[in-house]
Scaffold this motif. Structure first.
Motif, PDB file in Angstrom:
ATOM      1  N   ALA A  25       0.831  -1.211   0.000  1.00 49.64           N
ATOM      2  CA  ALA A  25       0.000   0.000   0.000  1.00 49.64           C
ATOM      3  C   ALA A  25       0.866   1.261   0.000  1.00 49.64           C
ATOM      4  O   ALA A  25       0.447   2.304  -0.496  1.00 49.64           O
ATOM      5  N   HIS A  26       2.071   1.168   0.566  1.00 51.27           N
ATOM      6  CA  HIS A  26       3.051   2.252   0.473  1.00 51.27           C
ATOM      7  C   HIS A  26       4.364   1.667   0.000  1.00 51.27           C
ATOM      8  O   HIS A  26       4.881   0.744   0.627  1.00 51.27           O
ATOM      9  N   ALA A  27       4.874   2.184  -1.119  1.00 50.72           N
ATOM     10  CA  ALA A  27       6.142   1.677  -1.644  1.00 50.72           C
ATOM     11  C   ALA A  27       7.001   2.869  -2.049  1.00 50.72           C
ATOM     12  O   ALA A  27       6.482   3.870  -2.553  1.00 50.72           O
ATOM     13  N   ASP A  28       8.304   2.766  -1.837  1.00 53.66           N
ATOM     14  CA  ASP A  28       9.210   3.872  -2.202  1.00 53.66           C
ATOM     15  C   ASP A  28       9.407   3.969  -3.709  1.00 53.66           C
ATOM     16  O   ASP A  28       9.657   5.043  -4.240  1.00 53.66           O
ATOM     17  N   VAL A  29       9.342   2.822  -4.395  1.00 47.93           N
ATOM     18  CA  VAL A  29       9.605   2.833  -5.840  1.00 47.93           C
ATOM     19  C   VAL A  29       8.413   2.211  -6.576  1.00 47.93           C
ATOM     20  O   VAL A  29       7.937   1.130  -6.213  1.00 47.93           O
ATOM     21  N   MET A  30       7.942   2.929  -7.607  1.00 51.10           N
ATOM     22  CA  MET A  30       6.844   2.409  -8.425  1.00 51.10           C
ATOM     23  C   MET A  30       7.331   2.248  -9.866  1.00 51.10           C
ATOM     24  O   MET A  30       7.982   3.149 -10.404  1.00 51.10           O
ATOM     25  N   PHE A  31       7.024   1.108 -10.464  1.00 52.27           N
ATOM     26  CA  PHE A  31       7.346   0.850 -11.868  1.00 52.27           C
ATOM     27  C   PHE A  31       6.050   0.899 -12.669  1.00 52.27           C
ATOM     28  O   PHE A  31       5.048   0.300 -12.262  1.00 52.27           O
ATOM     29  N   ILE A  32       6.103   1.608 -13.794  1.00 47.31           N
ATOM     30  CA  ILE A  32       4.894   1.740 -14.610  1.00 47.31           C
ATOM     31  C   ILE A  32       5.160   1.227 -16.021  1.00 47.31           C
ATOM     32  O   ILE A  32       6.026   1.749 -16.729  1.00 47.31           O
TER      33      ILE A  32
END
Ligand code: URA
Length: 187
Positions: free
Chosen positions: A33-40
């Motif tokens: 639900a909370h992540a430092d890094v997001m990949f799109i």
């Protein structure tokens, strides 16, 4: 119910564009639900459409390797796509499909609140960073929006097709690692 889960539930029944007619599963995105890094990424492929999870096909295996190069994993990263339903025969998602879907991603970014976003490939980079972003020329460069640092690298599918892009993508991953260090995200 947690807000991200509520968003997922509403996305699962989405009929905002024509892709709902040909999809098997909605691929909302996965991760904490909370992540430092997001990949799109761009949008689900065949395997993703069948399994309901992003990057589980051949490109996903390579993405797992890319994550491990910078000491990340699926457990600690958030992974999503620009469009949540598979475009037929894996064609590029059309402008109207992206437009219909982008609100879900905006909400995902707001809720997950990553410090770093890594766009995978041209479609994600032109949608998230700038419409005229040139992946071949500008991969590995950084843009800051609010408190979020955003970069782009080649899509894993492109790296499967074209081995000559791999060294550049490795360098991009190292800049992500450096940014994580700079932001105090690593030991
Ligand atoms: N390619 C993407 O862009 N996203 C996926 O989830 C799978 C393949």
């Amino acid at each position: 119910m947690e807000e991200l889960e509520r968003l997922r539930q509403s996305c699962l029944g989405c009929t905002r564009c024509g892709l709902c007619q040909t999809r098997n599963r909605v691929v909302f995105g996965v991760g904490p639900a909370h992540a430092d890094v997001m990949f799109i990424g761009e949008g689900p492929g065949e395997q993703e459409d069948l399994q309901g999870e992003p990057f589980v096909g051949p490109a996903g295996k390579l993405l797992d390797d890319m994550l491990s190069i910078i000491d990340l994993s699926r457990e600690v990263s958030y992974i999503a796509n620009i469009v949540k339903c598979r475009p037929p025969r894996n064609r590029d998602p059309q402008e109207e499909e992206q437009e219909a879907c982008i609100g879900y991603l905006r909400e995902q970014v707001r809720l997950v609140s990553p410090k770093i976003i890594v766009c995978l490939g041209r479609i994600a980079a032109t949608r998230v960073i700038r419409p005229d972003f040139r992946i071949t020329r500008e991969h590995g460069t950084w843009t800051k929006r609010g408190d979020v640092w955003i970069t782009a690298t080649y899509h894993p599918s492109a790296l499967l097709r074209d081995l000559s892009k791999r060294p550049a993508s490795f360098d991009d991953l190292l800049t992500v690692r450096n940014k994580m260090r700079e932001l105090g995200m690593t030991k």
